[in-house]
Every structure is written in structure tokens, then in C-alpha cells.
Design a protein around this motif. Structure first.
Motif, PDB file in Angstrom:
ATOM      1  N   LYS A   1      22.827  14.568   1.551  1.00 27.62           N
ATOM      2  CA  LYS A   1      23.349  13.670   0.590  1.00 27.62           C
ATOM      3  C   LYS A   1      23.456  14.349  -0.911  1.00 27.62           C
ATOM      4  O   LYS A   1      23.448  13.457  -1.936  1.00 27.62           O
ATOM      5  CB  LYS A   1      22.274  12.471   0.318  1.00 27.62           C
ATOM      6  CG  LYS A   1      20.701  13.034   0.326  1.00 27.62           C
ATOM      7  CD  LYS A   1      19.582  11.907   0.468  1.00 27.62           C
ATOM      8  CE  LYS A   1      18.412  12.359   0.253  1.00 27.62           C
ATOM      9  NZ  LYS A   1      17.188  11.424   0.674  1.00 27.62           N
TER      10      LYS A   1
ATOM     11  N   GLU B   1      19.932   7.421   7.694  1.00 28.44           N
ATOM     12  CA  GLU B   1      19.072   7.356   6.435  1.00 28.44           C
ATOM     13  C   GLU B   1      17.638   6.905   7.032  1.00 28.44           C
ATOM     14  O   GLU B   1      16.768   7.325   6.821  1.00 28.44           O
ATOM     15  CB  GLU B   1      19.469   6.397   5.539  1.00 28.44           C
ATOM     16  CG  GLU B   1      18.363   5.953   4.436  1.00 28.44           C
ATOM     17  CD  GLU B   1      18.459   6.888   3.312  1.00 28.44           C
ATOM     18  OE1 GLU B   1      17.745   6.660   2.101  1.00 28.44           O
ATOM     19  OE2 GLU B   1      19.168   7.923   3.145  1.00 28.44           O
TER      20      GLU B   1
ATOM     21  N   ALA C   1      25.933   5.794   8.377  1.00 30.51           N
ATOM     22  CA  ALA C   1      24.790   6.453   7.347  1.00 30.51           C
ATOM     23  C   ALA C   1      23.557   5.688   7.140  1.00 30.51           C
ATOM     24  O   ALA C   1      22.654   6.379   6.983  1.00 30.51           O
ATOM     25  CB  ALA C   1      25.849   6.506   5.893  1.00 30.51           C
ATOM     26  N   ALA C   2      23.647   4.366   7.340  1.00 32.18           N
ATOM     27  CA  ALA C   2      22.254   3.844   7.425  1.00 32.18           C
ATOM     28  C   ALA C   2      21.566   4.229   8.390  1.00 32.18           C
ATOM     29  O   ALA C   2      20.252   4.356   8.249  1.00 32.18           O
ATOM     30  CB  ALA C   2      22.515   2.311   7.261  1.00 32.18           C
TER      31      ALA C   2
ATOM     32  N   TYR D   1      25.797   1.365   2.299  1.00 28.84           N
ATOM     33  CA  TYR D   1      25.971   2.547   3.356  1.00 28.84           C
ATOM     34  C   TYR D   1      26.968   1.906   4.374  1.00 28.84           C
ATOM     35  O   TYR D   1      27.022   0.683   4.606  1.00 28.84           O
ATOM     36  CB  TYR D   1      24.550   2.771   3.838  1.00 28.84           C
ATOM     37  CG  TYR D   1      23.622   3.395   3.001  1.00 28.84           C
ATOM     38  CD1 TYR D   1      23.425   4.853   3.094  1.00 28.84           C
ATOM     39  CD2 TYR D   1      22.731   2.710   2.369  1.00 28.84           C
ATOM     40  CE1 TYR D   1      22.435   5.435   2.252  1.00 28.84           C
ATOM     41  CE2 TYR D   1      21.669   3.329   1.696  1.00 28.84           C
ATOM     42  CZ  TYR D   1      21.652   4.850   1.534  1.00 28.84           C
ATOM     43  OH  TYR D   1      20.716   5.316   0.719  1.00 28.84           O
ATOM     44  N   SER D   2      27.518   2.745   4.940  1.00 25.40           N
ATOM     45  CA  SER D   2      28.099   2.422   6.293  1.00 25.40           C
ATOM     46  C   SER D   2      26.928   2.267   7.250  1.00 25.40           C
ATOM     47  O   SER D   2      25.962   2.949   7.106  1.00 25.40           O
ATOM     48  CB  SER D   2      29.324   3.639   6.886  1.00 25.40           C
ATOM     49  OG  SER D   2      28.413   4.871   7.092  1.00 25.40           O
TER      50      SER D   2
ATOM     51  N   THR E   1      22.512   0.218  -2.976  1.00 22.02           N
ATOM     52  CA  THR E   1      23.086   1.063  -2.660  1.00 22.02           C
ATOM     53  C   THR E   1      23.877   0.643  -1.420  1.00 22.02           C
ATOM     54  O   THR E   1      23.030   0.057  -0.550  1.00 22.02           O
ATOM     55  CB  THR E   1      22.570   2.499  -2.160  1.00 22.02           C
ATOM     56  OG1 THR E   1      21.700   2.950  -3.283  1.00 22.02           O
ATOM     57  CG2 THR E   1      23.297   3.564  -1.644  1.00 22.02           C
TER      58      THR E   1
ATOM     59  N   THR F   1      26.502  12.557  -2.688  1.00 23.91           N
ATOM     60  CA  THR F   1      26.353  11.256  -3.031  1.00 23.91           C
ATOM     61  C   THR F   1      25.232  11.027  -4.406  1.00 23.91           C
ATOM     62  O   THR F   1      25.517  10.330  -5.253  1.00 23.91           O
ATOM     63  CB  THR F   1      25.669  10.358  -1.964  1.00 23.91           C
ATOM     64  OG1 THR F   1      26.734  10.663  -0.683  1.00 23.91           O
ATOM     65  CG2 THR F   1      25.609   8.710  -2.170  1.00 23.91           C
TER      66      THR F   1
END
Length: 300
Positions: free
Chosen positions: A40, A242, A238-239, A234-235, A232, A43
Motif C-alpha cells: 500500500k 486488507e 482490495a478490502a 476499496y474494491s 477510504t 496509496t
């Protein structure tokens, strides 16, 4: 903590052994702190230099200036400098900055961000090492900097680390760290699937240990604790990544079963493909005075 609460060694040992401190949770999760930003870095860099990110930085610097810190001509050691979110405005204010950042991706971004400093300002020096691995005496860093600045960095993970940081300063030392557990709306959604409970709000607090030890060891300092939250997007993919990283800190490994449970939940809950996450928490900031230890008074 039923022992002598005014015995500094009790607090030192408690901090080092606290199983829910950031560094101990990280170690148990098998995460290398110097590599935790690999996925990340870009980002993070975009966020730090966004309008909202710059405003957060200015609030922190403004608090320090309100306590009498004048950056013009100051020598600053920025430990865990990331991509330069603080080093750049320090230099812009006239400070001579030495920055320490061991993560290769963040260090590369830092080098690029040097261009954000206005021409004519002092060149920022970047050291690509973990602060914990640096020989301070060989570097000539002992009491060498007017201000040592450490923001949310594992270099201060126990009192030994805090003392090592402070030893480089001759006038001020600023340390910020967590004041309770991190808050993450998506983790609060997913964690009960595995534990039946949401993430606790205050299981561990690096700030509590730090403040008590500064008090017991006769330091002069100002401190503040604030709540900071950000939103934030996220797609779903991506979530999922995470959340799987966050679950490691709760002793849940990234197994096939865990990934499937998280993926099934995310795809069912967010079919539109976008996940908005609220994250942040309480954060403590402390400015230690090493030279002028009396209360600061602004002269009008």
C-alpha cells in the motif's frame, strides 16, 4: 499492575511483555514491520499528500509550533519518515532534515517527493535503514538533533526504543503513538464471524506506557490525545486483502477457510463492488522538552 505503580521498572517490563502491544501483535502475526507497507505504499503516499493528508500534517505541526517549536534553522531527525509527509513541510519551514526510512518502496517515493520542497531550501538527507539497526555513536547522532520526530513508528515499541529515540535529541523529542486499539469498520463487521465479538476499543495503549514512564523518569513534556478517523474506498478484492492482514493481528491466519469466509461475506454484502471503510482511532502525541523545561509562554 498490582505491584508498585510508581516503580518505573514495573511499567518498562509491562510494556515489553504486553501481548497486545503493536509490536508483539505484529511479531505473532509473522509480519515484518519494515515490509508492512509493501502492498500500500503508493496509496499511502497519495493519501499523505492529498488535501486531507496535508491538513492533518499541518494540524500536528501547528500544535508543535504552538508549544514554541520554530522549525526555521532547526536540525530535525524524522524517524520512520515514510514517503516524506512530515519531512517535506519541515524542510519547507527552513529545517535541515535527516530522514530514516527502511521500506524500499516508501524510500523511493520519498526521493521523488523531495522535489516538493521549494528551491533554495536545505537538501533532505535520507537514510535507508531501520532506526533500530543504526549505530548512533558511529553516526554521531547522540544528542545531535534539535528535534527528533517519530510518528506512529515501531522504533518506539518499548521503553528501550523510546530512550534510544530521545537520546538523539538535544532540545525536543516528539513521539506519537496509538492510544487504544485501532478502529476499522470493516474489521468490526468481519471479526464477529470468527470470534463472535467486535474488536475491543482499548486492549493496549502504547501511549499509556509512554506517558507513565516519562512521568516517572522526570521528563518535562506536553501531551494531547485526539480521535482521528478517515473514510477510504476499496474494491472488494482490495478490502478482502486488507481484512486478511488485519485478522492476523487477532491470531487468525490467512488460511483457505479464512479467505473463503471473508470472500463470501464481502461479495454478499457489497455486490456493487465498492467498500467504504471508516478507520482510525485515538492517537497520543507528546512533545518532550530536554533543554527549556519550564512552561512555554508565547511572547507577544
Amino acid at each position: 499492575m498490582s505491584k508498585n505503580l510508581f516503580d518505573a521498572q514495573v511499567w518498562e517490563q509491562a510494556w515489553k511483555e504486553d501481548p497486545k502491544s503493536y509490536i508483539n501483535l505484529t511479531r505473532k502475526a509473522g509480519v515484518d514491520p519494515t515490509r508492512s507497507f509493501d502492498s500500500k505504499a503508493h496509496t499511502f503516499n497519495e493519501e499523505v499528500f492529498s488535501e486531507g493528508g496535508r491538513q492533518r500534517v499541518e494540524r500536528i505541526i501547528g500544535w508543535m509550533e504552538g508549544q514554541g517549536v520554530d522549525f526555521n534553522g532547526l536540525t530535525v531527525l524524522d524517524i520512520g519518515a515514510a514517503s516524506g509527509g512530515f519531512s517535506v513541510p519541515f524542510a519547507e519551514r527552513g529545517a535541515k532534515v535527516t530522514a530514516v526510512e527502511p521500506n524500499a518502496l516508501l524510500a523511493d517515493l520519498f526521493e521523488a517527493n523531495k522535489a516538493r520542497v521549494s528551491p533554495g531550501k536545505a537538501e533532505i538527507t535520507l537514510v535507508r535503514e531501520a532506526f533500530e539497526d543504526i549505530d548512533l555513536a558511529a553516526k554521531g547522532w547522540e544528542q545531535a538533533f534539535d528535534l527528533v520526530f517519530v510518528s506512529m513508528c515501531p522504533a518506539v515499541s518499548d521503553w528501550t526504543g523510546a530512550e534510544r529515540v530521545i537520546s538523539c535529541a538535544n532540545q525536543y523529542c516528539y513521539i506519537s503513538t496509538s492510544a487504544g486499539s485501532r478502529r476499522h469498520s470493516l474489521l468490526n463487521e468481519v471479526l464477529p464471524l470468527f470470534t463472535g465479538e467486535a474488536a475491543p476499543l482499548a486492549e493496549a495503549s502504547e501511549m499509556a506506557y509512554l506517558l507513565n514512564l516519562l512521568y516517572l523518569k522526570d521528563y518535562a513534556f506536553e501531551s494531547i490525545v485526539t480521535k482521528e478517523m478517515k473514510s477510504t474506498e476499496y474494491s472488494v478484492e482490495a478490502a478482502i486483502d486488507e481484512v486478511l492482514q488485519l485478522l492476523k493481528h487477532h491470531r487468525l491466519t490467512d488460511s483457505d477457510d479464512t479467505r473463503k469466509a471473508v470472500s463470501d461475506y464481502m461479495n454478499a454484502t457489497y455486490p456493487e463492488g465498492t467498500v467504504t471503510v471508516q478507520q482510525g482511532g485515538r492517537f497520543g502525541k507528546v512533545l518532550i522538552r530536554l533543554r527549556d523545561e519550564n512552561m512555554y509562554s508565547r511572547v507577544k
